[in-house]
Scaffold this motif. Structure first.
Motif, PDB file in Angstrom:
ATOM      1  N   UNK A   3      42.178  29.303  41.883  1.00 13.59           N
ATOM      2  CA  UNK A   3      41.503  30.106  42.900  1.00 13.59           C
ATOM      3  C   UNK A   3      40.013  30.101  42.610  1.00 13.59           C
ATOM      4  N   UNK A   4      39.251  29.700  43.622  1.00 13.96           N
ATOM      5  CA  UNK A   4      37.796  29.726  43.522  1.00 13.96           C
ATOM      6  C   UNK A   4      37.247  30.561  44.673  1.00 13.96           C
ATOM      7  N   UNK A   5      36.103  31.155  44.443  1.00 14.76           N
ATOM      8  CA  UNK A   5      35.460  31.865  45.541  1.00 14.76           C
ATOM      9  C   UNK A   5      35.403  33.346  45.280  1.00 14.76           C
ATOM     10  N   UNK A   6      36.048  34.101  46.161  1.00 15.50           N
ATOM     11  CA  UNK A   6      35.869  35.536  46.120  1.00 15.50           C
ATOM     12  C   UNK A   6      34.476  35.922  46.589  1.00 15.50           C
ATOM     13  N   UNK A   7      33.856  35.026  47.382  1.00 12.54           N
ATOM     14  CA  UNK A   7      32.530  35.332  47.911  1.00 12.54           C
ATOM     15  C   UNK A   7      32.644  36.449  48.949  1.00 12.54           C
ATOM     16  N   UNK A   8      31.944  37.546  48.707  1.00 11.36           N
ATOM     17  CA  UNK A   8      32.067  38.725  49.572  1.00 11.36           C
ATOM     18  C   UNK A   8      30.690  39.126  50.094  1.00 11.36           C
ATOM     19  N   UNK A   9      30.642  39.421  51.393  1.00 11.66           N
ATOM     20  CA  UNK A   9      29.412  39.897  52.030  1.00 11.66           C
ATOM     21  C   UNK A   9      29.708  41.238  52.699  1.00 11.66           C
ATOM     22  N   UNK A  10      28.862  42.264  52.424  1.00  9.75           N
ATOM     23  CA  UNK A  10      29.050  43.595  52.983  1.00  9.75           C
ATOM     24  C   UNK A  10      27.845  43.972  53.836  1.00  9.75           C
ATOM     25  N   UNK A  11      28.099  44.720  54.902  1.00  6.42           N
ATOM     26  CA  UNK A  11      27.007  45.215  55.761  1.00  6.42           C
ATOM     27  C   UNK A  11      27.286  46.669  56.132  1.00  6.42           C
ATOM     28  N   UNK A  12      26.208  47.478  56.209  1.00 10.02           N
ATOM     29  CA  UNK A  12      26.315  48.908  56.531  1.00 10.02           C
ATOM     30  C   UNK A  12      25.214  49.261  57.516  1.00 10.02           C
ATOM     31  N   UNK A  13      25.635  49.880  58.642  1.00 11.14           N
ATOM     32  CA  UNK A  13      24.672  50.256  59.678  1.00 11.14           C
ATOM     33  C   UNK A  13      24.922  51.711  60.071  1.00 11.14           C
ATOM     34  N   UNK A  14      23.836  52.528  60.074  1.00 12.88           N
ATOM     35  CA  UNK A  14      23.940  53.947  60.451  1.00 12.88           C
ATOM     36  C   UNK A  14      22.763  54.237  61.390  1.00 12.88           C
TER      37      UNK A  14
END
Length: 640
Positions: free
Chosen positions: A589-600
């Motif tokens: 398993x390679x990767x686990x690339x995670x992108x998070x975004x938060x808007x208020x």
């Protein structure tokens, strides 16, 4: 093998059955030796395993075998004294079986010189009559004093030396002309060297002890000296050498194997003795200079010539039963061959050949037949062919199974109260479950106000008929998971690439003003594309024990929201590189690339929209939270 050949061989076997048992057994042994020799040679000369289809009528065996040799790329020469006419038909017969058939049918014999096959008439060995029980010489060896006691009466020198060698552990060799000489004498308590020397004085032969401890026996001669075989060869190297003053051993047995021994012997002298003793047809383009100190046992003619010319400026070539000797630059010595690869591609193979191996050889690629055409001295070509055979190995192929999992989660909350005036009276209505998005018109608001009037001292008025009030309360959750399972295939050491892409378009407008007195506006609209790709590059390298080293590069780009409907979409990219080692059929398993975004975000009345609790009645708010994650599963599988 066709029916004609099978019937002929069957009749032959029946004929053998009618002959005496000894003759049939010896004949079977002869053909078995020929068959084993062809099977061993076929591992190097692939043309012997290829199938032959032909039909001939009164064709000479020389023309027949010459045509087969050219079509199957093998070296066959026919004895010029062999005059045979062949009438036969063959269909899908292996060449080595055809040669055995010809030897059986026409009483022929095969001689092997390296990868050269010589076809000649078979000459049966003369059977010796059974001799009486041989007389055993009276020889006693005393280990305590390292002495010999001899009582010899008409004993052959060959049997004498054999028994003495076994008793003393010393090597004794002799020339063929003295092997059958009868020896007589009585010697008591003498060393081996003394005993042989005295026997030589009384029986007409000389004995010399060579520098490597051998005892060499030859016929006594008054005009030859054996100084160069003494134990001090270094002192003799400065002396003038000639054929009369140099001695070396050169023997050829019945199978064509050669034994040779000598110190500082001129190469020209070695070749002269060799071609005469072997009965070879030869041609010298120039004198062969240089000398060699040589000691070889049981080597073939081809091996001896390769050893002799290795590292020199001379070479040789064999054609039509003639050996040509001379400098490598001589045209008559050069040879051309085609080397066909069995397991790998010929393309760019020249770049991997070391410079010292291809020195003096002209090499060209022949892509249509996956072969190399080489031309140059035979000694250099044989070294090149050995190197090419070493690298012509089966290249493994790797199937790479890829599982791509791209997941996205999102959470959005919208709350707030919105009020205002419309151009015309609105209608009450909307959703109350599972989300609240309800619109109140002026009549509904006035009814709500009337219900509050009468409580306390405050009395609210009525709103205009175009007034509206919107009440919103919404929470949205989402989860998206994308899966793709491509399979890639590549050869060991070569890169495999996979690309998955998405394209979106946006509108671009340009305004051009043409003219100065009467300007005209020209508006140009053009749709342009923007790509978001997922690219996977894998380069596998197989090592020992089926361990696989993978060089992996992953690049991913994706679209985000637009700032306006006509604007191009935003983009986000993720990539990584990795070098890992795994076992065959092992998944990683390679990767686990995670992108998070938060808007208020929110909008409302100044000051009141920021007061806790009250702000929910004087503002409209939107909160969004999302996360995307990329996982790549890779499983390599080796396939040969």
């Amino acid at each position: 093998m066709n029916k004609t050949i099978k019937i002929t061989i069957l009749i032959t076997f029946i004929f053998w059955g009618l002959l005496p048992n000894g003759y049939s057994q010896k004949t079977n042994e002869r053909y078995k030796i020929l068959s084993d020799s062809l099977n061993a040679l076929s591992e190097e000369v692939i043309g012997l395993e290829e199938l032959v289809d032909l039909s001939v009528n009164q064709v000479s065996i020389s023309d027949l075998l010459r045509g087969i040799a050219k079509s199957n790329a093998i070296n066959i020469t026919v004895d010029p004294n062999l005059d045979l006419k062949i009438t036969s038909s063959f269909t899908k017969v292996r060449l080595k079986d055809l040669l055995i058939f010809l030897c059986n049918t026409y009483d022929l014999d095969l001689q092997f010189l390296g990868n050269i096959i010589v076809v000649k008439k078979y000459i049966a060995p003369i059977e010796k009559s059974k001799a009486a029980i041989p007389y055993i010489p009276n020889i006693v060896f005393l280990q305590s004093c390292d002495c010999l006691n001899l009582d010899l009466k008409n004993d052959t020198l060959s049997s004498l030396t054999k028994i003495i060698s076994k008793l003393t552990g010393k090597n004794i060799i002799y020339t063929q002309e003295v092997g059958n000489n009868l020896v007589n004498g009585f010697i008591q308590n003498a060393t081996l060297e003394q005993a042989l020397d005295k026997l030589g004085l009384t029986n007409g032969f000389t004995v010399t002890k060579t520098y490597d401890g051998f005892f060499y026996i030859e016929k006594k001669s008054n005009n030859r000296t054996n100084e160069n075989l003494t134990e001090t060869p270094k002192n003799q190297q400065s002396k003038k050498t000639s054929e009369d003053t140099l001695q070396f051993i050169l023997e050829i047995d019945s199978l064509g194997m050669i034994n040779i021994c000598g110190v500082n012997i001129p190469n020209q002298l070695i070749l002269d003795k060799l071609v005469k003793k072997a009965g070879l047809n030869y041609f010298y383009y120039n004198e062969i200079k240089g000398s060699a100190t040589i000691k070889l046992k049981n080597v073939s003619l081809l091996e001896l010539l390769l050893y002799l010319f290795k590292g020199t400026t001379y070479s040789f070539r064999f054609e039509n039963g003639i050996y040509f000797f001379g400098e490598q630059l001589a045209e008559g010595v050069k040879e051309s061959r085609i080397f066909k690869f069995q397991n790998r591609s010929v393309e760019k193979i020249i770049d991997f050949i070391p410079a010292d191996i291809k020195k003096g050889i002209d090499i060209k690629e022949f892509l249509e037949q996956n072969s190399l055409i080489v031309s140059g001295p035979l000694t250099n070509i044989i070294n090149l062919e050995q190197y090419l055979r070493d690298i012509d190995k089966l290249v493994p192929m790797i199937i790479i199974e890829v599982l791509i999992v791209d997941s996205k989660t999102g959470h959005t909350t919208k709350t707030g109260i919105e009020a205002g005036l419309k151009d015309k009276p609105s209608v009450s209505g909307g959703k109350l479950f599972p989300e609240v998005n309800y619109n109140l018109n002026a009549a509904s608001v006035n009814s709500l106000i009337n219900s509050f009037n009468g409580f306390g001292i405050v009395k609210l008025g009525k709103v205009t008929e175009n007034f509206y009030l919107n009440l919103g309360l919404l929470e949205d959750q989402g989860y998206v998971k994308k899966r793709s399972t491509p399979k890639l295939a590549t050869l060991n050491g070569h890169e495999a690439t996979m690309t998955l892409g998405n394209t979106e378009y946006y509108l671009e407008e340009s305004n051009n003003v043409i003219g100065s007195q009467n300007p005209q506006n020209i508006i140009t609209k053009q749709y342009k594309s923007v790509k978001a790709d997922f690219t996977l590059k894998i380069k596998p390298i197989i090592s020992g024990n089926e361990q696989i080293t993978l060089e992996i590069k992953v690049e991913q780009s994706d679209f985000t929201g637009r700032i306006s409907p006509q604007a191009p979409p935003g983009a986000v990219s993720r990539d990584f590189e990795s070098i890992i080692r795994v076992k065959n059929e092992e998944m990683i398993l390679l990767g686990g690339l995670e992108a998070k975004s938060l808007s208020d975000a929110g909008s409302g009345m100044p000051f009141l929209s920021r007061v806790p609790i009250i702000k929910w009645f004087f503002s409209s708010r939107s909160k969004e939270r999302s996360a995307t994650k990329l996982n790549v599963f890779i499983k390599p599988v080796i396939i040969y």
